[in-house]
Design an enzyme around this catalytic site. Sequence first.
Site, short mmCIF file in Angstrom:
data_model
loop_
_atom_site.label_atom_id
_atom_site.label_comp_id
_atom_site.label_asym_id
_atom_site.label_seq_id
_atom_site.Cartn_x
_atom_site.Cartn_y
_atom_site.Cartn_z
N ASP A 31 17.08 11.47 -7.47
CA ASP A 31 18.19 11.60 -7.74
C ASP A 31 18.80 11.50 -6.30
OD1 ASP A 31 18.55 11.77 -9.77
OD2 ASP A 31 18.20 14.03 -10.38
N HIS B 219 0.44 -1.91 -0.14
CA HIS B 219 0.09 -0.38 0.18
C HIS B 219 0.66 1.43 0.39
CE1 HIS B 219 -3.56 2.13 1.74
NE2 HIS B 219 -4.04 2.28 0.93
N LYS C 181 -4.27 10.54 5.98
CA LYS C 181 -4.24 9.07 6.60
C LYS C 181 -2.95 10.06 7.85
CE LYS C 181 -4.28 6.63 2.67
NZ LYS C 181 -5.26 6.46 3.15
N ASP D 61 -0.70 18.00 19.57
CA ASP D 61 -0.34 19.50 20.75
C ASP D 61 0.29 20.20 19.88
OD1 ASP D 61 -1.31 18.35 22.62
OD2 ASP D 61 0.53 17.50 23.61
N HIS E 288 -8.94 11.27 2.20
CA HIS E 288 -8.16 9.89 2.20
C HIS E 288 -6.80 9.96 2.42
CE1 HIS E 288 -5.50 7.34 -0.64
NE2 HIS E 288 -6.84 6.51 0.11
N LYS F 245 3.13 4.20 -0.96
CA LYS F 245 3.17 5.39 -2.49
C LYS F 245 4.72 5.78 -1.89
CE LYS F 245 -1.04 4.95 -1.02
NZ LYS F 245 -1.67 4.14 -0.39
#
Length: 484
Positions: free
Chosen positions: A231, A224, A404, A409, A402, A226
Amino acid sequence: MEIGNVITLIVSIITVINIILSAGVLFFERRDVGYTWAWLMVFFFIPILGFIIYIFLGRKLTKSNFYKLSAEERAFLQSAVDKQLFRFENDDKKESPLLKKYAELIRMNLKSSDALISHDNEILIFNDGHQKFDALFEDIKAAKKEINIQYYIIQPDSLGEKLRDELTKKAKEGIKVRLLYDEIGSKKLSTKFFKELRSAGGEVEVFFPSLLRPVNFRINNRNHRKLCIIDGEIAYIGGFNVGDEYLGVNKKFGYWRDTHLRIKGDAVNHIQGRFILDWNQAGKHQKETHGEFSFHTEKNYGISPVQVISSGPNSHTEHLKNMYIKLILSAKQSVCIQTPYFIPDTSFMDACKIALLSGVDLRIMIPCKPDHPFVYWATWASVGELLEYGAKILLYENGFLHAKTIVVDQEVASVGTMNIDSRSFRLNFEVNAIVYDEKIAKQLYDMFQEDSGISKELTPERYRERSIIIKLKEAVSRLLSPIL
């Protein structure tokens, strides 16, 4: 033999076989109790066929040296971890007040998942698909040495084609191009999609490919992550996949609200190291080592400390879930969470309840529309329970949420690929970056506040008014939540 006796015999045989198969799951696989009971319920209601489903969706991954690291590689990594642990335990004068404050969290991440901390990072935050991909394509065009890209989903649409074409151009220029995608997430891709990229010298690998395309025995253990590394100096990490829907052009979802980081600094080496491990695991090519595959630079790009934390079904510990729990329990004032799915286990729920009972302002933002119905109603069941403890639940209404992210604080924050559900906790391969920087945390907090202005609060009164049908959907989904 009478037909009634034949039917009785068949039912008895099926029952015995089902009991034997169920016993195998119950006694020979040491799993979470809730997860085990959920599968036993499937076996009970769908005899025999339930076990076939389990073969595809429920089997544990063999964990013994999954990434096939050599003894030398393991010793090198352990040495780096030990040095940082010694520094935090014996020489904390070098650390900033914020790092001292979160030293326990940093140590836990080091000991649990070998998550080295880097201090010299520059970070940009993207919460819009157009901004993220415009920046990514500019970085790809400017690449001088190599491009490494990994996505769970690559759609064969206009955005997917643009990514493929830009990578093909760079491969023709002699730039080293490597692309890794997940077969189940990218199920719409055909083998011909990257034909020109491969012909130009680019390399493409598939994570856990099927022996036969419709049949994949690892359908439940997906990569899952991404990640994009250019470079060895620039890295992208976050929630955006590749597809037109992530640009907000899908009528079903509307605007797509996500969060992604662009990082320059030493954390890039750690993100690249993560890519290398997945690349070596997926491919049949000659194994690349971290030292040969990464770039080390003396440049100081910024001042943001970062840890890159990975977790997956090959792990003995749920690293990312534990990181979230430790963050929540460290909070003194506020916790802001954005997630498309909120189906935590008991330990996560208890952490939220402890924070709320301690006076922490806990806010959770979820989508107002489902992309997976069972998951959506299981999410409602979980947030409904926290409403009783004083949590503020926000339903994002400007399209699909979507992102996450978690911000604690307004001091420390995490962005990555992990959803708050059992799938991300223990079944999928995930990765998050945790940033110990008040400036970055404040930016993410401000984005949360801005999103709150286009969200509707789910109050206890509104939750109690839900229909019997919704209550039934929640009840069924909650029972299945450990395996959703």
